[in-house]
Every structure is written in C-alpha cells, then in structure tokens.
Design an enzyme around this catalytic site. Structure first.
Site, PDB file in Angstrom:
ATOM      1  N   LYS A  54       0.845  -1.205   0.000  1.00 14.94           N
ATOM      2  CA  LYS A  54       0.000   0.000   0.000  1.00 14.94           C
ATOM      3  C   LYS A  54       0.879   1.253   0.000  1.00 14.94           C
ATOM      4  O   LYS A  54       0.632   2.202  -0.749  1.00 14.94           O
ATOM      5  CB  LYS A  54      -0.949  -0.026   1.206  1.00 14.94           C
ATOM      6  CG  LYS A  54      -2.033  -1.080   1.053  1.00 14.94           C
ATOM      7  CD  LYS A  54      -2.838  -1.328   2.328  1.00 14.94           C
ATOM      8  CE  LYS A  54      -3.724  -2.556   2.123  1.00 14.94           C
ATOM      9  NZ  LYS A  54      -4.473  -2.966   3.318  1.00 14.94           N
ATOM     10  N   GLN A  98      -4.430  -1.908   9.485  1.00 14.00           N
ATOM     11  CA  GLN A  98      -4.322  -3.208   8.834  1.00 14.00           C
ATOM     12  C   GLN A  98      -4.907  -4.302   9.728  1.00 14.00           C
ATOM     13  O   GLN A  98      -4.610  -4.377  10.914  1.00 14.00           O
ATOM     14  CB  GLN A  98      -2.842  -3.509   8.507  1.00 14.00           C
ATOM     15  CG  GLN A  98      -2.625  -4.783   7.721  1.00 14.00           C
ATOM     16  CD  GLN A  98      -3.281  -4.763   6.347  1.00 14.00           C
ATOM     17  OE1 GLN A  98      -3.193  -3.795   5.601  1.00 14.00           O
ATOM     18  NE2 GLN A  98      -3.967  -5.851   6.004  1.00 14.00           N
ATOM     19  N   ASP A 121     -11.065   2.475   3.794  1.00 16.77           N
ATOM     20  CA  ASP A 121     -11.384   1.045   3.632  1.00 16.77           C
ATOM     21  C   ASP A 121     -12.888   0.828   3.481  1.00 16.77           C
ATOM     22  O   ASP A 121     -13.323  -0.267   3.143  1.00 16.77           O
ATOM     23  CB  ASP A 121     -10.898   0.242   4.854  1.00 16.77           C
ATOM     24  CG  ASP A 121      -9.527  -0.388   4.646  1.00 16.77           C
ATOM     25  OD1 ASP A 121      -9.151  -0.613   3.484  1.00 16.77           O
ATOM     26  OD2 ASP A 121      -8.847  -0.670   5.658  1.00 16.77           O
TER      27      ASP A 121
END
Ligand code: NAD
Length: 296
Positions: A54, A98, A121
């Site tokens: 990422k 994460q 997200d």
C-alpha cells in the site's frame, strides 16, 4: 469454449494510471497532495507485506503516505489515541488500520474511532450503511469495487443478470451483494448470497450467469458447479503446499481454474485477478477523501 482471462494486473495498471493523473491535477490545483496513514500493529508477516504494498503504491501514484508501526502489545486506548490525532491532522485524508489487529484490540472499536470522512477502507458503519442504501457517492468497499471495475472494463454488465456470491463476510460477500443490487450498469443484478449454512450450494451456482467466489476455501468451485458460458470471479487468496515451488507453497483461489477455464465465458486467475484491484480501489478512495475534504 475459450474463456476471456480477465487480467487484473493490466486493468489495475490502467486504473492506477488514471489515479496518478488525477493526483497530479489535484496537487497542481491545491498545492498539497492526498495523504494516507497506514497503521500496522504487531508483526503478522502477511500484514507487513500488505502494508508495504500500500505504501509503495502511494509512492508510485504521488500520494503521501505515513506508515505507523506499533508493537503487538499496543493497547486499544493507545491505538485509538493515535487515530484521534490522525482524525485531526489536515495533511491526512485517509486512515486505515491493517487487519487483523492484536487480540487485545477490538476491530469494531478501532473502525468506529476512524472519522467516517477518512475511512478509505469503507468499513465504518456510516459508510457501509450508505452503500447498503444504494448511495454510491462516498467511499466504496475496495475489494467488491475492484470486482465491479474488472467486470465493467471487460465489457460484462451485471444488469438483469443472476449473480451468485459465495461468502457473506463484512469485507467481501455482503458489500459485494450491496454493489450488485445498486441501480446502474454495474448493479441492477438479481443477487443470491450463499454461505456456510446454504444447503445444496451447487443448485444455486448452476443457475448463475456470474459467480463471485469469496469463501477462503482453496479451489472450492468445481467444473460441474457452473453452467456453460458463465462468468467466474475468484476473490480467494489461499496459500497451499506445493512440491514444485522454491518456497514450498503456491497461491490459489477459491475456484478450480483449470477445471473451469474451458467452461466459462470469462474468468479471473489467482494471482493476477482481483488481488491487484483492491489496492487500486483503496488509492481511488484516498483521492475521494481528499476531494471531499476540499468540498468537491
Ligand atoms: P471470511 O472467512 O471472513 O468469510 C468467508 C465466508 O465464506 C463466510 O461468510 C462463510 O459463511 C462462507 N463459507 C465458508 N465456508 C463455506 C462453505 N463451505 N460453503 C459456502 N460458504 C462458505 O473470508 P473473507 O475475508 O470474505 O475472504 C474470502 C477469501 O477472499 C479469502 O480467501 C481471502 O483471502 C480472500 N480475500 C481476497 C481479497 C483480495 O484483495 N483479493 C480481499 C479480501 C479477501
């Protein structure tokens, strides 16, 4: 029948090129760049790989990234206090933590602590709720959005089709069904969601025009489970032992690719299918967050 192999590497490259151009235009216009904070708590090796990918993608696209590494022992309170600071930081437009988080930390509490305007997200209930109400103007769930873009760029409309989604997780199956139900050329589908408690699952998949597999079971979908000419999208990423690779493992999806490739009209491989799309869509959500912060 010879299936179209939907190439997620190529399609994600074109999506990323569009994102890079948009980032440059925004940087010219505002004199600042979109910023993404990526938080990793603990030392899970797979999470370390995902976080590095990422951050690297941010660099490639001109997005500023801030990587925050925390020890496995970090408390929920400490993590939420870091999120609070990032919520207030004007140079940060997107925040992600994460998954999985260490066991003492509730993922639900962490997701709820992220400002919904920075929830790239698309995990916060406010953003999930919008998507389920059919409002696609905000953030979109990255993996399901990636699947929609793969279908769109391959010229496959879901409108009026029967789509069977395998799996009902909060990050793939459920939001996938919501996108497919929304109005528009990438939605307007008749959707069936199958899960671990579905009896006679093949009786559903055999009726599908499109099957989207997201169960986390290696090569679950077999050749006799789909009708001729169906489209098959494989979201699964599973590491299985393999005697012929150096590492002793190989990556396979939730679909028995070799058994299905001749039977389907289009199919995604693993790796190189849905996987690269998830990060591409995360980058697009980060640009959306930046634009929203500017009132665009
Ligand atoms: P999950 O474990 O959270 O959910 C799996 C779902 O499959 C559950 O809803 C369960 O009901 C269903 N299921 C399990 N066994 C079943 C069975 N025998 N029959 C029918 N349904 C069954 O998994 P997830 O997070 O949704 O991930 C699914 C897969 O997709 C995994 O392989 C994961 O690694 C992969 N994944 C890939 C990406 C990507 O970027 N390509 C992103 C997220 C997840």
């Amino acid at each position: 029948m010879s299936a179209i192999r939907i190439d997620g590497n190529e399609i994600s490259k074109s999506v990323n090129a569009e994102t890079a151009a948009e980032v440059e235009a925004l940087a010219q216009k505002y004199g600042v760049r979109p910023g993404l904070a990526v938080i990793l708590a603990g030392e899970n090796p797979a999470s370390q790989v995902y976080v590095s990918r990422k951050v690297k993608m941010c660099e490639e696209l001109g997005i500023v990234s801030k990587k925050i590494i925390l020890p496995e022992s970090v408390s929920q309170e400490e993590l939420i206090s870091i999120i609070d600071d990032l919520n207030k930081d004007d140079s940060i437009h997107g925040i992600l933590v994460q998954s999985p988080t260490p066991k003492q930390i509730s993922e639900k509490a962490v997701i709820n602590a992220i400002d919904p305007k920075k929830d790239v997200d698309c995990f916060h209930p406010a953003n999930v709720g919008k998507v389920f109400l059919g409002d696609l103007s905000g953030f979109l769930p990255c993996t399901p959005w990636g699947v929609s873009v793969l279908l769109e760029k391959s010229g496959i409309s879901t409108a009026g089709k029967h789509v069977v989604v395998l799996g009902r997780s909060a990050i793939v199956g459920r939001p996938m069904a919501a996108l497919l139900l929304a109005r528009g050329a990438n939605g307007d589908a008749t959707v069936t969601v199958c899960h671990s408690k579905t009896p006679d699952l093949p009786s559903f998949t055999r009726q599908a025009d499109i099957v989207i597999a997201a169960l986390g079971i290696p090569q679950f979908l077999k050749g006799d489970m789909v009708k001729d000419g169906a489209v098959v999208i494989d979201v699964g990423i599973n590491r299985i032992p393999c005697a012929t690779t150096k590492s002793g493992f190989k990556l396979v999806g939730d679909v028995d690719f070799d058994a299905l490739v001749e039977k389907t009209s289009a199919i995604t491989p693993v790796p190189g299918g849905v996987g690269p799309m998830t990060i591409a869509m995360l980058m697009k959500n980060t640009v959306r967050a930046f634009k929203m912060s500017k009132g665009e």
